[in-house]
Design a protein around this motif. Sequence first.
Motif, mmCIF file in Angstrom:
data_model
loop_
_atom_site.group_PDB
_atom_site.id
_atom_site.type_symbol
_atom_site.label_atom_id
_atom_site.label_comp_id
_atom_site.label_asym_id
_atom_site.label_seq_id
_atom_site.Cartn_x
_atom_site.Cartn_y
_atom_site.Cartn_z
ATOM 1 N N ALA A 80 0.839 -1.207 0.000
ATOM 2 C CA ALA A 80 0.000 0.000 0.000
ATOM 3 C C ALA A 80 0.873 1.257 0.000
ATOM 4 C CB ALA A 80 -0.924 0.000 1.214
ATOM 5 N N LEU A 81 1.971 1.216 0.762
ATOM 6 C CA LEU A 81 2.891 2.367 0.797
ATOM 7 C C LEU A 81 3.531 2.573 -0.579
ATOM 8 C CD1 LEU A 81 4.737 4.500 2.250
ATOM 9 C CD2 LEU A 81 6.300 2.605 2.748
ATOM 10 N N MET A 138 3.280 12.146 -2.020
ATOM 11 C CA MET A 138 4.461 12.246 -1.157
ATOM 12 C C MET A 138 4.376 13.452 -0.224
ATOM 13 S SD MET A 138 7.531 11.315 -3.762
ATOM 14 C CE MET A 138 7.261 9.987 -4.940
ATOM 15 N N THR A 139 5.146 13.361 0.852
ATOM 16 C CA THR A 139 5.241 14.482 1.794
ATOM 17 C C THR A 139 6.301 15.475 1.289
ATOM 18 O OG1 THR A 139 6.662 13.008 3.049
ATOM 19 C CG2 THR A 139 4.420 13.321 3.891
ATOM 20 N N ALA A 140 6.389 16.620 1.962
ATOM 21 C CA ALA A 140 7.230 17.731 1.479
ATOM 22 C C ALA A 140 8.711 17.368 1.379
ATOM 23 C CB ALA A 140 7.051 18.940 2.390
ATOM 24 N N ASP A 141 9.209 16.547 2.316
ATOM 25 C CA ASP A 141 10.641 16.195 2.288
ATOM 26 C C ASP A 141 11.005 15.452 1.008
ATOM 27 O OD1 ASP A 141 8.931 14.198 3.518
ATOM 28 O OD2 ASP A 141 10.731 13.001 3.815
ATOM 29 N N LEU A 142 10.019 14.810 0.355
ATOM 30 C CA LEU A 142 10.280 14.084 -0.897
ATOM 31 C C LEU A 142 9.824 14.899 -2.103
ATOM 32 C CD1 LEU A 142 9.227 10.446 0.146
ATOM 33 C CD2 LEU A 142 11.491 11.498 0.226
ATOM 34 N N GLY A 143 9.502 16.164 -1.856
ATOM 35 C CA GLY A 143 9.124 17.051 -2.961
ATOM 36 C C GLY A 143 7.625 17.067 -3.234
ATOM 37 N N GLY A 144 6.839 16.412 -2.383
ATOM 38 C CA GLY A 144 5.383 16.388 -2.586
ATOM 39 C C GLY A 144 4.694 17.485 -1.796
ATOM 40 N N ASN A 145 3.338 17.469 -1.832
ATOM 41 C CA ASN A 145 2.631 18.497 -1.056
ATOM 42 C C ASN A 145 1.567 17.891 -0.146
ATOM 43 O OD1 ASN A 145 0.887 17.775 -2.993
ATOM 44 N ND2 ASN A 145 0.819 19.747 -4.070
ATOM 45 N N TYR A 146 1.752 16.619 0.220
ATOM 46 C CA TYR A 146 0.796 15.983 1.134
ATOM 47 C C TYR A 146 1.247 16.158 2.579
ATOM 48 C CZ TYR A 146 -1.911 13.895 -2.582
ATOM 49 O OH TYR A 146 -2.742 13.728 -3.657
ATOM 50 N N SER A 147 0.288 16.428 3.440
ATOM 51 C CA SER A 147 0.602 16.512 4.869
ATOM 52 C C SER A 147 0.738 15.086 5.410
ATOM 53 C CB SER A 147 -0.520 17.238 5.603
ATOM 54 O OG SER A 147 -1.696 16.436 5.540
ATOM 55 N N CYS A 148 1.217 14.992 6.641
ATOM 56 C CA CYS A 148 1.360 13.676 7.269
ATOM 57 C C CYS A 148 0.008 12.956 7.326
ATOM 58 C CB CYS A 148 1.944 13.880 8.680
ATOM 59 S SG CYS A 148 2.191 12.365 9.606
ATOM 60 N N THR A 149 -1.035 13.664 7.737
ATOM 61 C CA THR A 149 -2.347 13.013 7.871
ATOM 62 C C THR A 149 -2.950 12.652 6.504
ATOM 63 O OG1 THR A 149 -3.251 15.227 8.173
ATOM 64 C CG2 THR A 149 -3.076 13.893 10.140
ATOM 65 N N GLU A 150 -2.774 13.528 5.500
ATOM 66 C CA GLU A 150 -3.312 13.228 4.163
ATOM 67 C C GLU A 150 -2.576 12.036 3.542
ATOM 68 O OE1 GLU A 150 -5.825 13.962 2.290
ATOM 69 O OE2 GLU A 150 -6.599 15.155 3.962
ATOM 70 N N PHE A 151 -1.267 12.014 3.701
ATOM 71 C CA PHE A 151 -0.445 10.910 3.186
ATOM 72 C C PHE A 151 -0.904 9.596 3.850
ATOM 73 C CE2 PHE A 151 3.675 8.481 3.424
ATOM 74 C CZ PHE A 151 3.874 8.316 2.062
ATOM 75 N N THR A 152 -1.135 9.660 5.150
ATOM 76 C CA THR A 152 -1.598 8.482 5.899
ATOM 77 C C THR A 152 -2.936 7.997 5.346
ATOM 78 O OG1 THR A 152 -0.475 9.352 7.840
ATOM 79 C CG2 THR A 152 -2.133 7.643 8.230
ATOM 80 N N LYS A 153 -3.847 8.937 5.120
ATOM 81 C CA LYS A 153 -5.177 8.578 4.596
ATOM 82 C C LYS A 153 -5.064 7.881 3.239
ATOM 83 C CE LYS A 153 -8.080 12.078 6.715
ATOM 84 N NZ LYS A 153 -8.469 13.467 6.522
ATOM 85 N N GLN A 154 -4.111 8.361 2.418
ATOM 86 C CA GLN A 154 -3.929 7.781 1.082
ATOM 87 C C GLN A 154 -3.409 6.342 1.188
ATOM 88 O OE1 GLN A 154 -4.673 9.084 -1.889
ATOM 89 N NE2 GLN A 154 -5.335 11.087 -1.161
ATOM 90 N N ILE A 155 -2.527 6.090 2.161
ATOM 91 C CA ILE A 155 -2.038 4.712 2.351
ATOM 92 C C ILE A 155 -3.189 3.831 2.825
ATOM 93 C CG2 ILE A 155 -0.433 3.239 3.657
ATOM 94 C CD1 ILE A 155 1.429 5.721 3.858
ATOM 95 N N VAL A 156 -3.937 4.330 3.800
ATOM 96 C CA VAL A 156 -5.070 3.567 4.348
ATOM 97 C C VAL A 156 -6.048 3.216 3.214
ATOM 98 C CG1 VAL A 156 -7.124 3.790 5.824
ATOM 99 C CG2 VAL A 156 -4.866 4.385 6.725
ATOM 100 N N ALA A 157 -6.275 4.185 2.323
ATOM 101 C CA ALA A 157 -7.227 3.952 1.231
ATOM 102 C C ALA A 157 -6.741 2.845 0.286
ATOM 103 C CB ALA A 157 -7.426 5.246 0.445
ATOM 104 N N ARG A 158 -5.454 2.627 0.238
ATOM 105 C CA ARG A 158 -4.895 1.618 -0.671
ATOM 106 C C ARG A 158 -4.697 0.255 -0.010
ATOM 107 N NH1 ARG A 158 -3.799 6.402 -2.321
ATOM 108 N NH2 ARG A 158 -3.483 6.894 -4.534
ATOM 109 N N LEU A 159 -5.025 0.148 1.247
ATOM 110 C CA LEU A 159 -4.823 -1.144 1.931
ATOM 111 C C LEU A 159 -5.854 -2.174 1.468
ATOM 112 C CD1 LEU A 159 -3.974 -0.025 5.552
ATOM 113 C CD2 LEU A 159 -2.576 -1.539 4.153
#
Length: 330
Positions: A299-300, A309-330
């Motif tokens: 899923a990750l 991706m989160t900002a450190d990887l050049g993306g614009n997702y927050s920690c919680t939004e990134f988490t939600k996206q992983i959860v949605a793919r489980l």
Amino acid sequence: MREITFIKGDGIGPEIADSVIAILDKAGADISWDIQAAGEAVIEKEGSPLPQRVFDSVKKNKAAIKTPVTTPIGKGFRSVNVQLRKELDLYANLRPCCNLPNVKTRYNDVDIVVVRENTEDLYAGIERQIDNDTAESIKIITRKASERIAEFAFDYAVKNNRKEVCVVTKANICKLSDGLFLDCARNVSRNYPQINFREILVDNCCMQLVQNPNQFDVLLLPNLYGDIVSDLCAGLIGGLGVAQGANIGKDYAVFEPVHGSAPDIAGMNKANPTAILMSSVEMLNYIGNSECGDKIKKALFKTLNDGIMTADLGGNYSCTEFTKQIVARL
Ligand code: ATP
């Protein structure tokens, strides 16, 4: 249902803790969490950043996930991480560094495992002020600790189909201490003829890592070089936000990211939970639930492949939004 200790520290600790718990629960990891707060937040009430109850919990549950804990500077407390590793005799620090899908880095196919001795070296904390202008730190290297970490590295190599163990020292300068570490690695290597054994000096190793990291497989290092070289390796695969780690002993294991508490982004919902999530996947493997670990990894990887991706990887997702996206793919 298996009980696992969750040591919640400070800085970005609480944010990435919420993320990883949400993902593991959603993936059906079948874990009941024994949450243990540690760090600056508990000092006032309990008189220590690492109260006895935290050790008791890890000893009871045998395995723990830990978010970073800040050690207050100059307040007389020993490093929480060092204390935990010493007290539970978590002698092996295992830090696999492998490229993640779609995460842009200078090199592809980096697949290095750093095995760092976790209990001695300059981390033994033996220091003294000789006079106002002179301080002394003592570097301790013992045969016992050097042999068991070398055995750990070679056993790991055999179990994980690795081809080479490369011991990293500065034995040309620290002839006695690093010399002993090197000597132990040489002796242990003779029991593993199927694994190639290589020796390198730490300065050359750093240069080779930034020029041609693909030549390395398993790196075996004393504590301080292991700390520094594993941050270098983290940089090769996308930075501290993705670098996983584990502290493993005979009886217990504590899984934690390589990074610290990142006070500069704490409370901003910017932290990348990937490092702690990958560490948690290793925890699931450790307790024999690799099926759930594989599901989370898939899923990750799908999330990253979709460009989320989160900002450190050049993306614009927050920690919680990134988490939600992983959860949605489980
Ligand atoms: P320590 O001494 O505890 O290891 P440190 O201050 O050396 O801590 P970190 O706290 O790991 O280092 O932070 C180093 C840099 O990496 C900071 O700029 C921080 O914001 C960034 N960083 C660390 N972890 C993450 C993460 N999970 N997500 C995004 N950025 C991170």
